[in-house]
Design a protein around this motif. Structure first.
Motif, PDB file in Angstrom:
ATOM      1  N   LYS A 189      45.366  55.724  21.930  1.00 47.22           N
ATOM      2  CA  LYS A 189      46.071  56.922  22.355  1.00 47.22           C
ATOM      3  C   LYS A 189      44.994  57.946  22.363  1.00 47.22           C
ATOM      4  CE  LYS A 189      50.925  55.700  21.643  1.00 47.22           C
ATOM      5  NZ  LYS A 189      50.597  54.166  21.478  1.00 47.22           N
ATOM      6  N   ILE A 232      52.625  51.242  36.478  1.00 44.03           N
ATOM      7  CA  ILE A 232      51.673  52.178  36.376  1.00 44.03           C
ATOM      8  C   ILE A 232      51.183  52.127  37.906  1.00 44.03           C
ATOM      9  CG2 ILE A 232      49.392  53.033  35.577  1.00 44.03           C
ATOM     10  CD1 ILE A 232      50.484  52.223  33.036  1.00 44.03           C
ATOM     11  N   GLU A 233      50.748  53.266  38.547  1.00 39.49           N
ATOM     12  CA  GLU A 233      50.119  53.266  39.860  1.00 39.49           C
ATOM     13  C   GLU A 233      48.710  52.832  39.499  1.00 39.49           C
ATOM     14  OE1 GLU A 233      51.800  54.744  42.291  1.00 39.49           O
ATOM     15  OE2 GLU A 233      50.304  54.070  43.564  1.00 39.49           O
ATOM     16  N   GLN A 253      38.878  56.809  39.212  1.00 35.82           N
ATOM     17  CA  GLN A 253      40.359  56.677  38.791  1.00 35.82           C
ATOM     18  C   GLN A 253      40.724  55.623  37.540  1.00 35.82           C
ATOM     19  OE1 GLN A 253      40.972  55.710  43.127  1.00 35.82           O
ATOM     20  NE2 GLN A 253      43.238  56.430  42.719  1.00 35.82           N
ATOM     21  N   GLU A 284      41.308  57.264  34.067  1.00 36.29           N
ATOM     22  CA  GLU A 284      42.726  57.781  34.097  1.00 36.29           C
ATOM     23  C   GLU A 284      43.690  56.753  33.593  1.00 36.29           C
ATOM     24  OE1 GLU A 284      44.506  59.727  37.307  1.00 36.29           O
ATOM     25  OE2 GLU A 284      46.436  59.783  35.943  1.00 36.29           O
ATOM     26  N   ILE A 285      43.489  55.666  34.522  1.00 32.00           N
ATOM     27  CA  ILE A 285      44.552  54.367  34.405  1.00 32.00           C
ATOM     28  C   ILE A 285      44.423  53.775  32.878  1.00 32.00           C
ATOM     29  CG2 ILE A 285      45.300  52.337  35.164  1.00 32.00           C
ATOM     30  CD1 ILE A 285      44.624  53.377  37.888  1.00 32.00           C
ATOM     31  N   GLU A 306      43.870  56.757  29.629  1.00 26.51           N
ATOM     32  CA  GLU A 306      45.075  57.645  29.504  1.00 26.51           C
ATOM     33  C   GLU A 306      46.255  56.935  29.643  1.00 26.51           C
ATOM     34  OE1 GLU A 306      43.769  61.411  31.467  1.00 26.51           O
ATOM     35  OE2 GLU A 306      41.903  60.845  30.950  1.00 26.51           O
ATOM     36  N   LYS A 307      46.553  56.255  30.809  1.00 24.60           N
ATOM     37  CA  LYS A 307      48.003  55.783  30.811  1.00 24.60           C
ATOM     38  C   LYS A 307      48.221  54.550  29.980  1.00 24.60           C
ATOM     39  CE  LYS A 307      49.017  58.062  34.609  1.00 24.60           C
ATOM     40  NZ  LYS A 307      50.242  58.476  35.574  1.00 24.60           N
ATOM     41  N   THR A 309      49.487  54.627  26.574  1.00 24.44           N
ATOM     42  CA  THR A 309      50.960  55.376  26.421  1.00 24.44           C
ATOM     43  C   THR A 309      52.087  54.238  26.491  1.00 24.44           C
ATOM     44  OG1 THR A 309      51.348  55.666  28.605  1.00 24.44           O
ATOM     45  CG2 THR A 309      50.266  57.492  27.554  1.00 24.44           C
ATOM     46  N   VAL A 334      57.152  56.473  30.718  1.00 22.77           N
ATOM     47  CA  VAL A 334      55.779  56.298  31.064  1.00 22.77           C
ATOM     48  C   VAL A 334      55.698  57.371  32.559  1.00 22.77           C
ATOM     49  CG1 VAL A 334      53.979  55.023  32.245  1.00 22.77           C
ATOM     50  CG2 VAL A 334      55.307  54.094  30.423  1.00 22.77           C
ATOM     51  N   ASP A 335      55.151  58.575  32.768  1.00 17.31           N
ATOM     52  CA  ASP A 335      55.235  59.101  33.873  1.00 17.31           C
ATOM     53  C   ASP A 335      54.258  58.534  34.921  1.00 17.31           C
ATOM     54  OD1 ASP A 335      52.307  59.658  33.655  1.00 17.31           O
ATOM     55  OD2 ASP A 335      52.638  60.830  32.111  1.00 17.31           O
TER      56      ASP A 335
END
Lengths: 92, 92, 92, 92, 92, 92, 92, 92, 92, 92
Positions: free
Chosen positions: C13, G25-26, G51, G54-55, G58-59, G62, H91-92
């Protein structure tokens, strides 16, 4: 003298203190912080084989910050003299 | 002096000869046959950092019977003096 | 300059924050988030060998989110010039 | 630029030659002989992601003495600027 | 008798106590503190194969300080007599 | 007596012969074929620490079919007597 | 599109929920629960190399229940067309 | 369809050819050269579970340059739909 | 029927209870406590491939004392009949 | 009966033949080709513990294509009956 090389993993935040504490134990001749997978290496030299147990399995574990150890006992020390005895190895 | 500890796997049949040959190399202070997963440990001490490359990546590989090495360079050596500086660790 | 490559595992995280904090430490030239078993790689370049100990064993462990490190010290840097010296390797 | 860090195991006897040959390949910016389990580390920097495949899976394997590689692709490079953005980490 | 060799990792601070407790269990003939990756080795000898389960999976886990075990069951014990039967191996 | 436990990988086709040959070596008290990742375990007992080097690094490698060994030297042997000395561990 | 394969260890009790969250997740095209040492595999496909950071860094962290990941970035995708180009491999 | 993900180590010099040959096998939908410890990843999709054995244990081994494989069979595929069913994961 | 072999690490103190609970799950035919690095092995046999996911990723994790699992799905079962079909292997 | 589970790595090109040959050995009840790091799993059931040595260390190594084995001996088999004896585990 019997030499023992102890590979040590320590808590990252306490490496210098753990090293200094190990260096204060009777029988420990050198402690190095090192590169690689291990954090510290301690060199232990004793006259009697029986002393290793007390140092490694009773004294070391009392040192704060010590996480895990692997102990390598030295069977024999080799020196340049052994080289003259051995056959010619073509090493310049 | 900068200390480097080299963990060595050797051909089982040539451990004594490989050890003696390593002990003959300039900069190598000690070679031990050891218990555990590795067969030998060589202690290398040099004045200049640049000398390590020549010993470990050029001289060692010429020694017959040498199979694999992992080199641990020592960043700092700790001694009893460091202990007096450090806080009291309750080590008898 | 002496180069050291530090492979780093961080708390999942806090990877971006841990990376940014490492990048702020004197002597650290680059920090990358990477694929594979490790999360980050930090490149450290120093003039004096003795500086590595302070950065890697005293500064790095104070960075939040840092879990485990393995430090690889570079013995020698090779460049195209070395290639001209070396024998022809048939590499187009 | 996209950075890739390649960890390399080489034939012990050919480390300097293998390193020099790698340094001659287009896209390779640095090659270091290193301590630890790996023998060499190559830094590769390319403009296009597609170039990595050609360098790592087609050019590297043609280099004599190369035994095994593990490639770490860098997702992001962090710098001091990122530190100012991040929260205060109490790092002096 | 069926022999079983149990490799044991123990809490560093409780190695002597853990060893002594293991030595008190029925069927355990020897317990050694050892060098290397493991902390202790216990030798277990039983008349009936079914007894191993009770000792290793029910008694051992009750011993304080015991972290992890790997059990090696012995299929056959070899002795000098087997040597005379076997062909000449050129061992002086 | 000093006890050493040697974990051995052997050529699959020669396990019984390798075991018998090891059993014939002076200082080897037992050889077991075992379950798990290793093929054989040899128990070595000697009066003098110096004897281990000769047996493990000079005699063992001459035995046909021996592939790899990891040697664990015993620091201390624990017995039921140690248990009475230790605190009560609630082990029935 | 650039493909990345992420090997994931999750909390045993939350595998289905962790998998469903990752699938939301995108950029994540597929998530599988799998046999073997890993619990889940996520397939990520993005247009721009940037990209991935970020995925993955960072994503993913979470997502509740996610313990450890190893990311394998794909350099090149091979198809049947490549086969016609390559020499005949005698594969029926 | 049942999906299987095959992690593959190949001879360094034949990665592109091995990948192209694998891509030509019935049931193989994608083959990627990848970063990390493995060289290639093959995605296999079949209607009947029994087909996996033929592809992975009989066809793959005939491909030149293939050294070692680890096969991960997918138990279940998760999609965004599963996410709506699952509890809110923030999760955003 | 499709067979799956699940290698299981359990809390040392709860091996018998964990084993008994696993044995009570629909589809589990056998549970063994075993020597070696793993504590238990569960044999699962199902008619439909889809059932494996529910048993291994949803039921198993609810069993108290279960720490980690590695699942090996069986592609094909071989029997003596296959031997008659195969060429003569000179096995007495 | 005493059950032994043997994890087997085989030559990739000879997996079906090696499996069939193993299935022909007295005492072997099942042989599966499996996903994951191992290629085959053999189930061995014998009345007498002493029979395991002959099958695993003498018969198996004669089978062509067999590379490496790890043998897990079963200490105890658990069944649904054990579940009724154990405390309620809340497993539906």
């Amino acid at each position: 003298m019997i030499t023992t090389i102890v590979l040590i993993q320590a808590e990252p935040k306490s490496i210098p203190k753990t090293a200094a504490a190990l260096a204060g134990i009777e029988g420990v001749t050198d402690v190095y912080s090192v590169s690689g997978e291990w954090d510290l290496i301690a060199m232990v030299k004793v006259a009697e084989y029986a002393q290793i147990a007390e140092i490694v399995t009773e004294k070391f574990p009392t040192v704060p910050g010590l996480v895990r150890t692997t102990t390598l006992t030295a069977f024999r020390a080799y020196s340049k003299a052994d080289l003259e005895q051995a056959w010619d190895l073509g090493v310049d």
